[in-house]
Design an enzyme around this catalytic site. Structure first.
Site, PDB file in Angstrom:
ATOM      1  N   LYS A 193     -13.036   4.173   7.992  1.00  0.00           N
ATOM      2  CA  LYS A 193     -13.330   5.345   7.155  1.00  0.00           C
ATOM      3  C   LYS A 193     -14.840   5.540   7.032  1.00  0.00           C
ATOM      4  O   LYS A 193     -15.345   6.656   7.053  1.00  0.00           O
ATOM      5  CB  LYS A 193     -12.723   5.145   5.757  1.00  0.00           C
ATOM      6  CG  LYS A 193     -12.833   6.372   4.856  1.00  0.00           C
ATOM      7  CD  LYS A 193     -12.571   6.048   3.406  1.00  0.00           C
ATOM      8  CE  LYS A 193     -13.815   5.502   2.744  1.00  0.00           C
ATOM      9  NZ  LYS A 193     -13.678   5.375   1.279  1.00  0.00           N
ATOM     10  N   HIS A 205       0.830  -1.206   0.000  1.00  0.00           N
ATOM     11  CA  HIS A 205       0.000   0.000   0.000  1.00  0.00           C
ATOM     12  C   HIS A 205       0.865   1.256   0.000  1.00  0.00           C
ATOM     13  O   HIS A 205       1.942   1.276   0.597  1.00  0.00           O
ATOM     14  CB  HIS A 205      -0.934   0.000   1.217  1.00  0.00           C
ATOM     15  CG  HIS A 205      -2.073  -0.950   1.050  1.00  0.00           C
ATOM     16  ND1 HIS A 205      -3.005  -0.810   0.067  1.00  0.00           N
ATOM     17  CD2 HIS A 205      -2.418  -2.070   1.727  1.00  0.00           C
ATOM     18  CE1 HIS A 205      -3.888  -1.791   0.156  1.00  0.00           C
ATOM     19  NE2 HIS A 205      -3.542  -2.572   1.149  1.00  0.00           N
TER      20      HIS A 205
END
Length: 946
Positions: free
Chosen positions: A601, A152
């Site tokens: 999130k 990532h």
């Protein structure tokens, strides 16, 4: 009014560490003065000392003078100052890592019980509870610990830089040698300065965006740099701890056998969700590069062993089994020894090692030819076809050495090699494949339309989809498929499964790991993947009519909504007779992945943590009811907002009964370099993770705990209130996404060359659903908001507590007794301590709409102050990180450098965006390069930004 800087109040005894940090700082200062000039060093010192003074006492006039000073600096000077701060952070990180290693080593030297989470402390605790050796061995035999490396885009460090830092680590470590004379110390210090100077001359920012190939090699770096050495050491430490508490047998081996329970996984080259650059060709290359890496390591160790196992037949008598293996090798001895077929006949172990080396070379040569594009065939008469064949030879050597009294010799380098082969095989790591569910649905829809044009799979309801897919999987023969008429996207999707089948034959069944389906919303999403696997021959029917399945599929539940549907999806999936039969023949193990990033999130830290906790309970209950084994796969990131934190504590915080001897979790971003850049730290991290796994799995031998119903009820309410507060900010506050894009460097992060994967699912889309979880967390962290890791927690605690002393006492009891709740609040403290509302307020001034900025920032600041107050009240602490003084001191060291960096970044963002508004391209923007370096530098300073 400035918020209180609590971290500087917590300073443990660390004189040696402060001395080392000071030495690093002085050497770096010398280098900057000599290479860049006195003026640059004075600029660095002006900013550092100025912001140190502001930390101690706020002075608006002084702050204004410092900002004017920054404004007056040209791009080149700013870039050099940023590099100075950035390299200082890297050196501080090294100093802290080396200091902690030295402290652990000191504890070992002094004897007695070691640190909490050490093998010594863990095994002592089991022994103290009266656990018999056989019972503990039963637990250890069920262990499986698997970190999974991912690529990532939050780790900005180049491999070249990491190698330079490793050299600095080793050079600094030599200064700790006892009884150094003055001249020796001065010489070692000069060598250290040279290494720091090399780091200063090395560009820490990539000139070009990395390709997936670069990321693959970046992931492989850690095996060579630390893990090949750390893994055998970890097993040895565990054996030592067992000997200390439980004793040894007559051969000197620990009374409890330690299995090789460590395994490693990777997504690098297999994770194609949202990354168009991960093609089937890339996946093949990733698997072969991993194989090349591990075979090269084995060759190196076998080469070394030839000069260790020099036993003569005149001095010992090997076992008949070992001697027979040498006779069996006669068919390749001429190829091995050329014109000297009798070479080393009197030194049987060396002769065997020459043969082993030859066979490994043949295997490695085949892999390298395949990497070069050849359709190379493995010469099975000469090469090792499997790691099991290599292990068989190594076991024969070990057992033979033991038979003639050389068990202590066998327990040295030979046992280390055996441990490596048992752990890594020929595949090195399990390469997982990941793709998003809609990709499979589109492919299946197109394929089925070719067979039955009147059926639109995508438009069918869930029941019809499952029925149709099960019927196709049950068929012995499927209709012919015309690949030529399929779209390019569907052909590529199918090719991934064909690659998996080829690699399974080439690398072995362990080489390809789990197929992970992101955004799993229904059981049919799993059945679609099984159907596509059938088309590639990964499952189906043998000629004898028996079913087989060579693929393991893991649904990934990511959002809050997905987590709430876990039960319905799994019940439908495991209740499907076709799927259950395929699961049975594949080993009867269902893997389920849980996504920490997107759920946080989506709904905030409280809702995410609690829904993940409940989902795990549900998953284990459902799989147990269907008599299926389960392995949970935790998709954690580096930050608290993405499931980060101490691995040891995170494992202990899992729901009771859900860690059944196995744990699998992602290692992302800067976590990789922090944990695995140095062998010493890698051993510590693997040990701490393993002991967390052992403790959390104690229920397997009757030592489990149960959650208290009252605690669960409180968390239910807290999660609801926390989610409501978080969604009020992120989903229902007008303009909050505009604030996020303008008050953080999130758009500029996308220009940093740190990852091959795009930062957004859809470009030019300012929506919460479009931005990926990683840049969402990264952006808030860079601007010192750290919102995802704590927002909503203060509101939830205050509303539930409601100034009721009895309720406060219950929360405090939960904090003291419940690992989950304690970890939640402890991790939130870390993120609260890394936030700085005054600096965040400066970022807020970047917004074009000042009224919007004041309104949104006001909400964030108000919740921050509320959360700090509530967390301290519940934990009973006077300041944040009261119970983690090491981290508190670390933050204190960083703040004088982070503060000017943040202010420099704000200035650069303002200038860069002003130029963008005039249509100036990146090539003509002098502020872009220092801006990107500032992102790198702040990431290094905050340490876990992704």
């Amino acid at each position: 009014m400035r918020t209180k800087d609590t971290s500087r109040l917590l300073v443990p005894k660390d004189r040696d560490l402060r001395a080392r940090v000071k030495l690093f700082g002085n050497l770096l200062g010398n280098i900057i003065r000599r290479l860049e000039g006195e003026a640059v060093l004075q600029a660095v010192e002006t900013l550092r000392k100025g912001f140190v003074a502001l930390r101690k006492k706020d002075n608006p006039d002084k702050r204004e003078r410092l900002m004017r000073y920054i404004d007056a600096l040209d791009p080149k000077s700013l870039e050099t100052i940023i590099r100075a701060f950035s390299i200082y952070f890297s050196l501080v990180n090294l100093a802290e890592e080396e200091y902690l290693h030295r402290e652990r080593r000191r504890q070992v030297t002094e004897g007695g019980p070691l640190w909490l989470g050490s093998f010594d402390q863990t095994i002592r605790a089991f022994h103290a509870r009266g656990i018999p050796p056989k019972t503990l061995e039963t637990l250890l035999d069920q262990l499986g610990y698997m970190p999974v490396f991912t690529a990532h885009p939050t780790e900005a460090r180049r491999r070249t830089v990491m190698e330079a830092l490793r050299r600095i680590f080793l050079a600094a470590e030599r200064l700790d040698m006892p009884r150094l004379g003055r001249e020796e110390r001065e010489e070692l210090t000069r060598r250290l300065e040279v290494q720091i100077q090399i780091l200063w001359r090395t560009n820490e920012v990539r000139v070009k965006k990395p390709q997936v190939q670069d990321e693959i090699k970046y992931g492989l770096f850690y095996y060579v740099e630390s893990l090949f050495a750390a893994v055998p050491q970890t097993y040895r430490l565990m054996e030592k701890a067992i000997r200390r508490s439980y004793g040894s047998n007559e051969d000197g081996d620990p009374l409890i056998r330690v299995p090789s329970f460590l395994r490693f996984g990777s997504w690098i080259g297999g994770d194609r969700d949202g990354n168009p650059y991960v093609t089937p060709v890339i996946t093949e290359m990733a698997s072969r590069l991993a194989m090349e890496q591990v075979l090269s390591e084995y060759l190196h160790r076998v080469h070394t062993l030839r000069f260790v196992l020099t036993h003569s037949l005149l001095m010992c008598r090997p076992t008949e089994a070992f001697l027979q293996s040498l006779k069996d090798d006669e068919n390749i001895s001429r190829a091995v020894f050329k014109d000297l077929p009798d070479k080393m006949e009197s030194e049987p172990y060396r002769r065997k090692l020459y043969i082993i080396r030859y066979r490994l070379r043949e295997t490695l040569d085949t892999v390298r030819r395949r990497l070069d594009g050849e359709a190379a065939i493995l010469p099975t008469h000469a090469a090792y076809g499997t790691s099991e064949a290599l292990l068989q030879d190594l076991y024969l050597m070990r057992d033979s050495l033991i038979s003639h009294g050389d068990g202590n010799v066998a327990r040295g380098e030979l046992t280390d090699l055996i441990r490596l082969v048992e752990t890594f095989g020929f595949h090195l790591h399990h390469l997982d494949i990941r793709q998003e569910s809609t990709v499979h649905t589109a492919a299946v829809t197109e394929i089925l339309a070719q067979w039955a044009p009147d059926i639109d799979h995508e438009q069918q309801d869930e029941s019809s989809r499952l029925q149709q897919l099960a019927a196709l999987l049950d068929r012995k023969d499927l209709p012919t498929l015309s690949h030529k008429t399929l779209s390019a996207a569907t052909r590529e999707t199918l090719e991934v499964f064909h690659v998996m089948a080829r690699l399974r034959r080439e690398v072995g069944p362990e080489g390809i790991g789990t197929y992970v389906i992101s955004m799993t919303h229904a059981a049919s999403h799993v059945m679609e993947v099984m159907f596509l696997a059938r088309l590639a021959g990964l499952c189906g029917w043998t000629e004898q009519g028996d079913s087989f399945c060579h693929i393991r599929i893991a649904p990934l539940f990511e959002t809050i909504e997905d987590l709430r549907h876990v039960e319905a999806v799994l019940q439908q999936l495991l209740g499907n007779a076709t799927y259950r039969e395929l699961l049975r023949v594949s080993g009867n193990l269902q893997e389920v992945m849980l996504g920490y990033s997107d759920s946080c999130k989506d709904g905030g830290i409280l809702a995410s943590a609690w829904n993940l906790y409940q989902a795990q309970h549900q998953i284990i209950a459902i799989t147990a009811a269907h008599e299926v084994q389960c392995q949970l796969f935790h998709g954690r990131g580096g930050t608290i907002g993405r499931g980060g934190g101490s691995t040891h504590e995170s494992i202990l915080a899992q729901p009771p009964g859900t860690v059944q001897g196995r744990i699998k979790f992602t290692e992302q971003g800067e976590v990789l370099s922090y944990k695995y850049s140095n062998t010493e730290t890698a051993v510590y991290e693997l040990s701490m993770g393993a002991t967390g796994l052992i403790k959390a799995s104690a229920g397997l031998i009757g030592l489990g705990n149960e959650d208290q119903t009252a605690h669960l009820e409180v968390m239910d309410t807290l999660a609801q209130q926390g989610e409501k507060a978080y969604r009020t900010l992120t989903d229902r506050t007008r303009g909050v996404l505009d604030y996020f894009y303008e008050a953080t460097p999130v758009e500029e992060i996308g220009q940093l060359n740190i990852g091959s994967r795009p930062s957004h699912r859809r470009t030019a889309d300012r929506s919460k659903s479009s931005i990926r979880a990683i840049p969402w967390v990264f952006g808030w962290a860079q601007s010192r908001h750290t919102v995802p890791a704590w927002y909503g927690l203060g509101t939830a605690l205050r509303q539930w507590r409601n100034d009721d002393p009895q309720r406060l006492e219950q929360l405090r009891q939960m904090y003291q007794e419940w690992p989950f709740f304690r970890a939640l609040l402890s991790n939130s403290q870390m993120s609260l301590a890394k936030a700085d509302m005054d600096i965040a307020g400066e970022y807020a001034r970047l917004c074009h709409d000042r009224a919007l900025a004041e309104r949104v920032f006001g909400l964030i600041r108000e919740e921050y102050l509320r959360t700090v107050e509530e967390v301290l009240i519940v934990s009973g602490k006077g300041t944040l990180l009261d119970d983690n003084p090491v981290l508190a001191l670390s933050l204190m060291r960083r703040n004088p450098y982070l503060d000017p960096l943040n202010h420099i970044q704000i200035t650069l963002l303002r200038r860069h965006r002003a130029l963008q508004g005039t249509g100036t391209g990146a090539a003509d923007d002098p502020w872009l390069s220092p801006l990107l370096r500032s992102i790198n530098a702040i990431a290094a300073g905050m340490r876990n930004t992704g």
